[in-house]
Design an enzyme around this catalytic site. Structure first.
Site, PDB file in Angstrom:
ATOM      1  N   GLU A  60      16.472  14.876  -3.652  1.00 44.86           N
ATOM      2  CA  GLU A  60      15.691  13.863  -2.925  1.00 44.86           C
ATOM      3  C   GLU A  60      16.018  13.847  -1.440  1.00 44.86           C
ATOM      4  O   GLU A  60      15.166  13.548  -0.613  1.00 44.86           O
ATOM      5  CB  GLU A  60      15.950  12.481  -3.533  1.00 44.86           C
ATOM      6  CG  GLU A  60      15.046  11.398  -2.976  1.00 44.86           C
ATOM      7  CD  GLU A  60      15.067  10.136  -3.813  1.00 44.86           C
ATOM      8  OE1 GLU A  60      15.044   9.050  -3.209  1.00 44.86           O
ATOM      9  OE2 GLU A  60      15.104  10.221  -5.053  1.00 44.86           O
ATOM     10  N   ASP A  68      16.674  11.348  -7.228  1.00 44.86           N
ATOM     11  CA  ASP A  68      17.409  10.210  -7.782  1.00 44.86           C
ATOM     12  C   ASP A  68      16.920   9.903  -9.191  1.00 44.86           C
ATOM     13  O   ASP A  68      15.710   9.959  -9.477  1.00 44.86           O
ATOM     14  CB  ASP A  68      17.230   8.976  -6.891  1.00 44.86           C
ATOM     15  CG  ASP A  68      18.141   9.035  -5.675  1.00 44.86           C
ATOM     16  OD1 ASP A  68      18.857  10.030  -5.515  1.00 44.86           O
ATOM     17  OD2 ASP A  68      18.122   8.077  -4.869  1.00 44.86           O
ATOM     18  N   TYR A 117      25.567   5.397  -9.646  1.00 46.60           N
ATOM     19  CA  TYR A 117      24.202   5.159  -9.144  1.00 46.60           C
ATOM     20  C   TYR A 117      23.925   3.662  -9.022  1.00 46.60           C
ATOM     21  O   TYR A 117      24.058   2.920 -10.007  1.00 46.60           O
ATOM     22  CB  TYR A 117      23.199   5.819 -10.087  1.00 46.60           C
ATOM     23  CG  TYR A 117      21.777   5.789  -9.593  1.00 46.60           C
ATOM     24  CD1 TYR A 117      21.381   6.605  -8.536  1.00 46.60           C
ATOM     25  CD2 TYR A 117      20.834   4.958 -10.182  1.00 46.60           C
ATOM     26  CE1 TYR A 117      20.074   6.589  -8.081  1.00 46.60           C
ATOM     27  CE2 TYR A 117      19.522   4.942  -9.740  1.00 46.60           C
ATOM     28  CZ  TYR A 117      19.148   5.759  -8.681  1.00 46.60           C
ATOM     29  OH  TYR A 117      17.854   5.744  -8.236  1.00 46.60           O
TER      30      TYR A 117
END
Length: 861
Positions: free
Chosen positions: A9, A114, A336
């Site tokens: 990303e 992501d 995350y």
């Protein structure tokens, strides 16, 4: 030989992947001459990246193929197929990625964006716009440590497994586009019906969020404070003194008195009577002491982390997300962050034990508690921490065990997460809670005073937070008493108080309200039960709040958020139009829940989008119907002589006051700078040519201001009378008469077409009264203050002589509120000051800076 193309990303993630995957795929070499074409490659694979979103949904066009006009007759705009277009600023990067993806040597593409809905959308839009039809696998990373990346590589998912998430991502994007575009255009058309262009942004998630704040603001505005009293006493016992507050033991909540509390006394005479009968009296003491266990709070999801960071440190939701993302992506110290789960997978206990070991070995201040937890064998399986049923795409935010040097803000956020991560494995904290009642019995009355005490007797998880055994604060400490001991009143007094309106939302409480679909819930379990019906997602809520602030629907003052006048007017308008679903948090929460169902394969894309299309058509239909009703509404004539032709009355329409005489062109807008001119005000203005100062005008920067109005008629060069118009007269405006100006006010001269014009300096401006133009018949005038900068005499003389000043560093943009640097000039053609910006090197942010320059130039107009 067939090769694999990995698409991340962001460039930083591509760099991390090239290092982490080198042991498995071989060492990577960096290629590419420009920043937009750089990538990593070896004989087995290539790694490249987007820079966030590279592709967006294309704006609709009108029947002629040009931009869709802002008119009701082209709404609703519902394309049969959604077209994509490159985002202009990152088009070169997109071309680079598609160039690699189309090469025959790459027969497998891996999505390493992501691990969530937005990451899936970024990747899929790249594939769709490039018409790439190759096998796809998914690299699903929960952490950016080398070990986590390698484990994810060993467990690559098949691209087909992501179809449900992909559908939900596209539905979210398309539904936001449909509802946002059509609602914004319909409301803008309605509000621009009187002329001008009154952009009125609305959206599927942002408008219900605004409605939550508007409801609270109305409650505050409508709140009527009521006086009440409390009675406080100090009691003497053998061991010393303690304080107590009078309470009504029979108190029950009542709809007739919503602000009632057991300690509140609504009549002052009742409070005085309590004081009179209790003064000097002796009461009997009874108390109940029992242990109270307090369990450690659960692990963080993003919303709870944003709430706590806002409460503790004043971080905005957006700032918290930025810091958490940096700790995940750059420092690799957190997992995350864009997660809505507060649990870990059931097979994650070994990873947690390893992480605690790593924290123990680090030099971080919390290492002592990691060591303590390991020595006491506290890191054990617990369903409250490890629960597969409560883990969605991502698990709770926890540390990775890696520790590096951080900025102050990053360190604060990391400490929050790590303390909670360690504390959740510790036992309950135990308090000893005492409820003491002192009862005074007098003829005909019994009065009770309550005293509370709380002592921490077992640290448990609170040890991680640095708490000590004992009382939490001095007020919680109680002198001991014996059961039924006599307590004498040594002092008693009345405290006069007022009920307060409900508090404005902070970011912390607004995030709670959004999470619970508009219900502000303090109970964690109840909030969790409502989590699938929230407004937006943990990853998007910060941007929703910032978007409302940027559009000036919401203002931030210290830690408080409140709906602005503009925001309140939008909600009022939607209520008038009966477009309740657009302001209903529960309906939008239902949509978010359906997107979650789609991710889990329980709802089809077609069913969801049909509901969105039906809703969009309904919004546009209601707005159009409301405008038709307003435009066709009959208004009584204004009993006032026409200022232009002397006709006896004026016609009133939805938008104007105008003369009934067909040969007369007199027409004045009913709405001036966002404020409606009422019939009485219009009559005064048209009769006397002046209306005294009024509140409620809005500038083009959406700032409220006050001004008087004057009615005047344009005069051409030949002296011919023209159109009537209204003009603002501001309090404190200088009314300069040329005959009143003196030579000692002259600071310079300029030559123009053979004439010499004197420049006068007054208290508020530099003026050239003899330099007359059609636009400025009274001469040129330059304010002494422009965008927060005080224009010096030297600067004024410079620009009025047609030259530019030296660089000025302290201009402040009206829109962005940021300082900027520019040279100042005077544009004699446009008859206003203007800017020239210092040359800058254009790179990746060139287009953005150009846009900022344009914005700053507009601010000077």
């Amino acid at each position: 030989m067939a090769k694999t193309l990995i698409i991340a990303e962001k460039p930083s993630v591509a760099t991390d992947l090239s290092r982490a995957l080198a042991p498995k795929l071989g060492k990577f070499e960096k290629k590419g001459k420009t920043r937009d074409s750089q990538y990593f490659v070896n004989e087995h694979a290539a790694i490249t990246s987007a820079v966030g979103h590279l592709v967006e949904l294309k704006m609709p066009t009108g029947p002629n193929g040009k931009n869709l006009p802002w008119k009701f007759d082209v709404l609703p705009a519902i394309p049969s197929t959604f077209e994509l277009q490159p985002i202009e600023q990152s088009e070169a990067r997109l071309k680079h990625i598609l160039g690699l993806a189309k090469k025959k040597e790459y027969d497998l593409i891996i999505n390493a964006c992501d691990a969530g809905r937005e990451g899936e959308l970024i990747f899929q839009y790249i594939m769709d716009i490039g018409k790439i039809d190759k096998p796809v696998k998914r690299l699903w990373m929960q952490s950016m440590t080398t070990k986590s990346i390698q484990e994810a590589w060993d467990k690559l998912r098949d691209g087909k497994e992501m179809e449900n998430l992909r559908d939900a991502a596209k539905c979210r994007s398309e539904s936001d586009w449909l509802v946002g575009l059509n609602s914004t255009r319909a409301l803008t058309c309605f509000r621009s019906r009187h002329g001008g262009f009154n952009i009125t942004a609305a959206g599927r998630v942002q408008t219900p969020t605004l409605a939550i704040l508007a409801k609270r603001e109305r409650e505050i505005q409508a709140f009527v404070s009521e006086p009440y009293n409390e009675v406080h006493a100090t009691f003497d016992v053998k061991a010393g003194q303690y304080d107590g507050k009078w309470i009504d033991l029979n108190f029950q909540k009542s709809e007739s008195q919503p602000h009632g509390r057991a300690e509140r006394i609504w009549k002052q005479e009742d409070a005085d009577a309590i004081i009179a009968r209790c003064t000097g009296q002796t009461g009997s003491v009874s108390e109940e002491t029992k242990p109270q266990k307090q369990i450690a709070p659960q692990l963080y999801d993003l919303t709870t982390l944003q709430r706590e960071a806002s409460s503790r440190f004043g971080f905005s939701a957006r700032r918290t997300l930025q810091l958490a993302q940096a700790l995940y992506e750059r420092h690799k110290m957190l997992t995350y962050p864009r997660t809505d789960s507060r649990y870990l997978p059931e097979d994650y206990l070994p990873n947690v034990q390893t992480t605690v070991e790593d924290i123990k070995k680090s030099s971080h201040p919390l290492s002592q508690w990691a060591d303590d937890a390991l020595k006491k064998n506290l890191i054990r399986f617990d369903k409250r921490v490890f629960n597969n049923a409560k883990v969605s795409d991502h698990f709770a935010i926890i540390p990775t065990g890696r520790v590096v040097k951080l900025s102050d803000e990053e360190a604060k956020l990391y400490d929050l997460v790590t303390k909670r991560f360690l504390a959740v494995f510790y036992p309950h904290a135990v308090f000893e809670v005492t409820k003491r009642l002192t009862t005074i019995t007098t003829p005909g009355a019994t009065d009770t005073f309550r005293t509370d005490g709380k002592v921490l007797v077992e640290l448990g998880w609170l040890a991680v937070y640095g708490r000590s055994l004992g009382v939490a604060a001095g007020k919680d400490e109680l002198v001991p008493v014996e059961q039924d001991e006599a307590a004498k009143v040594s002092e008693i007094h009345r405290e006069d108080k007022q009920t307060n309106p409900p508090a404005r939302y902070s970011e912390a409480t607004l995030l709670s309200a959004m999470e619970g679909a508009g219900k502000l819930l303090d109970d964690d379990e109840l909030r969790e039960a409502m989590s699938e019906r929230g407004l937006g997602t943990p990853a998007t809520r910060a941007n929703i709040i910032e978007g409302l602030i940027r559009q000036k629907y919401v203002a931030r003052e210290a830690r408080e958020l409140y709906a602005s006048g503009k925001g309140l007017r939008l909600i009022d308008l939607l209520e008038e139009m009966k477009i309740d679903p657009l302001i209903s948090p529960s309906m939008t929460g239902d949509w978010e829940a359906k997107l979650r169902q789609m991710e889990q394969g329980q709802l089809s894309r077609d069913v969801f989008m049909k509901e969105i299309v039906d809703f969009t058509e309904d919004v546009v239909g209601r707005a159009r119907k409301h405008m038709d009703a307003m435009v066709n509404r009959s208004f009584p004539d204004l009993d006032c002589t026409c200022p232009n032709c002397g006709a006896e009355s004026l016609r009133t329409t939805d938008a104007t006051y105008e003369c009934r005489n067909p040969e007369c062109k007199f027409k004045i807008s009913k709405y001036i700078a966002g404020k409606e001119l009422t019939p009485d005000q219009a009559k005064t203005l048209f009769t006397s040519k002046f209306l005294e100062e009024q509140d409620g005008f809005m500038s083009r920067f959406n700032k409220p201001f006050s001004a008087a109005l004057e009615l005047k008629q344009d005069v051409s060069k030949t002296g011919k009378l023209g159109k009537w118009k209204t003009g603002f007269v501001f309090p404190g405006d200088e009314e300069i008469n040329i005959e009143d100006l003196t030579d000692d006010q002259v600071v310079g001269t300029i030559e123009h077409e053979g004439d010499t014009h004197k420049i006068y300096e007054t208290e508020k401006a530099y003026i050239l009264p003899t330099y007359k133009t059609d636009k400025n018949p009274d001469g040129i005038r330059v304010s002494r203050r422009l965008l927060s900068h005080e224009i010096t005499r030297e600067e004024a003389l410079t620009i009025l002589k047609g030259e530019k000043t030296a660089k000025i560093d302290d201009f402040v943009s009206n829109r962005t509120k940021r300082k900027f640097t520019a040279f100042l000039l005077y544009d004699f053609k446009e008859e206003r000051p203007t800017f020239e910006f210092p040359p800058r090197k254009f790179g990746k942010k060139g287009a953005k800076k150009t846009a900022e320059k344009k914005e700053e130039t507009k601010d000077a107009e």
